[in-house]
Design a protein around this motif. Structure first.
Motif, PDB file in Angstrom:
ATOM      1  N   TYR A   2       0.832  -1.204   0.000  1.00  0.00           N
ATOM      2  CA  TYR A   2       0.000   0.000   0.000  1.00  0.00           C
ATOM      3  C   TYR A   2       0.870   1.259   0.000  1.00  0.00           C
ATOM      4  N   ALA A   3       0.279   2.336  -0.497  1.00  0.00           N
ATOM      5  CA  ALA A   3       0.936   3.634  -0.396  1.00  0.00           C
ATOM      6  C   ALA A   3       1.258   3.897   1.072  1.00  0.00           C
ATOM      7  N   GLY A   4       2.458   4.364   1.316  1.00  0.00           N
ATOM      8  CA  GLY A   4       2.879   4.638   2.683  1.00  0.00           C
ATOM      9  C   GLY A   4       3.658   3.505   3.333  1.00  0.00           C
ATOM     10  N   ASP A   5       3.597   2.309   2.721  1.00  0.00           N
ATOM     11  CA  ASP A   5       4.382   1.192   3.263  1.00  0.00           C
ATOM     12  C   ASP A   5       5.876   1.482   3.097  1.00  0.00           C
ATOM     13  N   HIS A   6       6.655   1.025   4.070  1.00  0.00           N
ATOM     14  CA  HIS A   6       8.111   1.157   3.982  1.00  0.00           C
ATOM     15  C   HIS A   6       8.686  -0.219   3.665  1.00  0.00           C
ATOM     16  N   LEU A   7       9.453  -0.296   2.573  1.00  0.00           N
ATOM     17  CA  LEU A   7       9.902  -1.593   2.061  1.00  0.00           C
ATOM     18  C   LEU A   7      11.426  -1.717   2.036  1.00  0.00           C
ATOM     19  N   THR A   8      11.881  -2.956   2.205  1.00  0.00           N
ATOM     20  CA  THR A   8      13.306  -3.281   2.082  1.00  0.00           C
ATOM     21  C   THR A   8      13.427  -4.624   1.366  1.00  0.00           C
ATOM     22  N   VAL A   9      14.432  -4.746   0.508  1.00  0.00           N
ATOM     23  CA  VAL A   9      14.713  -6.014  -0.176  1.00  0.00           C
ATOM     24  C   VAL A   9      15.879  -6.696   0.537  1.00  0.00           C
ATOM     25  N   ILE A  10      15.684  -7.969   0.870  1.00  0.00           N
ATOM     26  CA  ILE A  10      16.775  -8.752   1.450  1.00  0.00           C
ATOM     27  C   ILE A  10      16.919 -10.051   0.661  1.00  0.00           C
ATOM     28  N   GLY A  11      18.072 -10.690   0.814  1.00  0.00           N
ATOM     29  CA  GLY A  11      18.256 -11.953   0.108  1.00  0.00           C
ATOM     30  C   GLY A  11      19.597 -12.577   0.403  1.00  0.00           C
ATOM     31  N   SER A  12      19.708 -13.837  -0.003  1.00  0.00           N
ATOM     32  CA  SER A  12      20.964 -14.549   0.219  1.00  0.00           C
ATOM     33  C   SER A  12      21.217 -15.535  -0.920  1.00  0.00           C
ATOM     34  N   VAL A  13      22.467 -15.869  -1.081  1.00  0.00           N
ATOM     35  CA  VAL A  13      22.891 -16.764  -2.158  1.00  0.00           C
ATOM     36  C   VAL A  13      22.583 -18.210  -1.773  1.00  0.00           C
ATOM     37  N   THR A  14      21.966 -18.948  -2.693  1.00  0.00           N
ATOM     38  CA  THR A  14      21.649 -20.361  -2.428  1.00  0.00           C
ATOM     39  C   THR A  14      22.444 -21.315  -3.315  1.00  0.00           C
ATOM     40  N   ASP A  15      23.024 -20.776  -4.389  1.00  0.00           N
ATOM     41  CA  ASP A  15      23.797 -21.641  -5.285  1.00  0.00           C
ATOM     42  C   ASP A  15      24.727 -20.762  -6.125  1.00  0.00           C
ATOM     43  N   VAL A  16      25.852 -21.304  -6.469  1.00  0.00           N
ATOM     44  CA  VAL A  16      26.792 -20.575  -7.329  1.00  0.00           C
ATOM     45  C   VAL A  16      27.257 -21.502  -8.436  1.00  0.00           C
ATOM     46  N   ASP A  17      27.143 -21.015  -9.664  1.00  0.00           N
ATOM     47  CA  ASP A  17      27.569 -21.799 -10.827  1.00  0.00           C
ATOM     48  C   ASP A  17      28.652 -21.007 -11.558  1.00  0.00           C
TER      49      ASP A  17
END
Lengths: 149, 140
Positions: free
Chosen positions: B91-106
């Motif tokens: 919704y408008a007004g929400d505060h967002l952050t993207v997080i993540g982690s590596v699960t595989d490397v090729d």
């Protein structure tokens, strides 16, 4: 509600397709909307893989829903969305979009009752080279009362 | 900035999207020719029982995650793919952050192709709601 046989018969349906001109001003505005940097616009935002595919698959969303005997008022929802890029797209380039329905399944859940899950895949080519793929799924709610069965 | 030697379990830096702006949704609705009023008309959102604030376009939420991956991997050309499930409205007004982690490397000719679990979080990273989740692939 269409029968399961009718639903299955839609698998393989090929969209009319079309061309998409990735207008530089649309890339600029998209970057502005989603908070991406606009200091180097030689390459387009990756989401144009989705925008181009959906824009130029050759049917509107309402027409797509109609293929499955539904309208937007039936509460059709996005399930999953995927973009895959073989190389970055470029503002000013024109892309050719083609694609088809890849799967259709009737399912039941407590939350949605009976629903149909439909997958479709759209390919983006430039000069016969595959640039990107947009895969999406839609959820078509059918009969909520079936949830208690 | 390119990252060297990614390994499974590595968490990329949280990417702060910030506060979702209702005015931006209006621009995107026009760009996408999206006639759904839930993106700009509070009364329409209300009448559907979906709350009292405009609802962000799903592709915008995907774009935030793409931004995070581009920022981490060093450029648009390193972005390879993103697959998401939409878990809740933003919704408008929400505060967002993207997080993540590596699960595989090729290891490939161009470098290291990292597969990652990614999440878009509303509120604080530690105790907020996950509104979108999925997998991504970037070249590092």
């Amino acid at each position: 509600m269409i029968s399961e046989e009718e639903l299955q018969s839609k698998v393989g349906y090929r969209f009319p397709g079309g061309e998409y001109l990735l207008e530089p001003y649309k890339n600029w505005l998209t970057n502005d909307v989603v908070g991406a940097r606009n200091n180097d616009n030689d390459l387009a935002h990756p989401m144009f893989c989705y925008y181009a595919a959906l824009n130029s698959m050759g049917v509107s969303l309402e027409e797509l829903f109609a293929i499955f005997d539904a309208t937007s008022e039936d509460g059709v929802m996005f399930g999953e969305a995927e973009i895959e890029l073989k190389r970055a797209m470029k503002p000013g380039s024109t892309y050719v979009i083609s694609g088809q329905v890849t799967a259709a399944q009737r399912k039941k859940s407590k939350k949605l009752g009976t629903f149909d899950l439909v997958d479709f895949e759209l390919n983006i080519h430039e000069d016969d080279q595959l640039v990107g793929i947009s895969r999406n799924s839609f959820i078509f709610p059918r009969e909520l009362t079936d949830a208690s069965e | 900035m390119r990252q060297n030697k990614p390994s499974v379990g590595f968490e990329f830096p949280p990417y702060v999207v910030g506060t979702v702006d209702a005015e931006k949704m209006k621009t995107m609705a026009a760009l996408l020719q999206d006639p759904n009023p839930i993106h700009w008309d509070v009364e329409a959102v209300n009448s559907l029982g979906l709350g009292s604030r405009p609802i962000n376009q799903g592709p915008n939420n995907m774009a935030y995650v793409a931004n995070a991956l581009i920022s981490w991997s060093g450029g648009i050309s390193n972005f390879r793919g993103l697959k998401v499930r939409f878990l809740d409205n933003v919704y408008a007004g929400d505060h967002l952050t993207v997080i993540g982690s590596v699960t595989d490397v090729d290891h490939v000719d161009d470098g290291d192709l990292a597969t990652c679990e990614v999440q878009l979080v509303r509120g604080t990273v530690d105790s907020g709601d996950i509104v979108m989740a999925g997998q991504a692939v970037v070249l590092l």
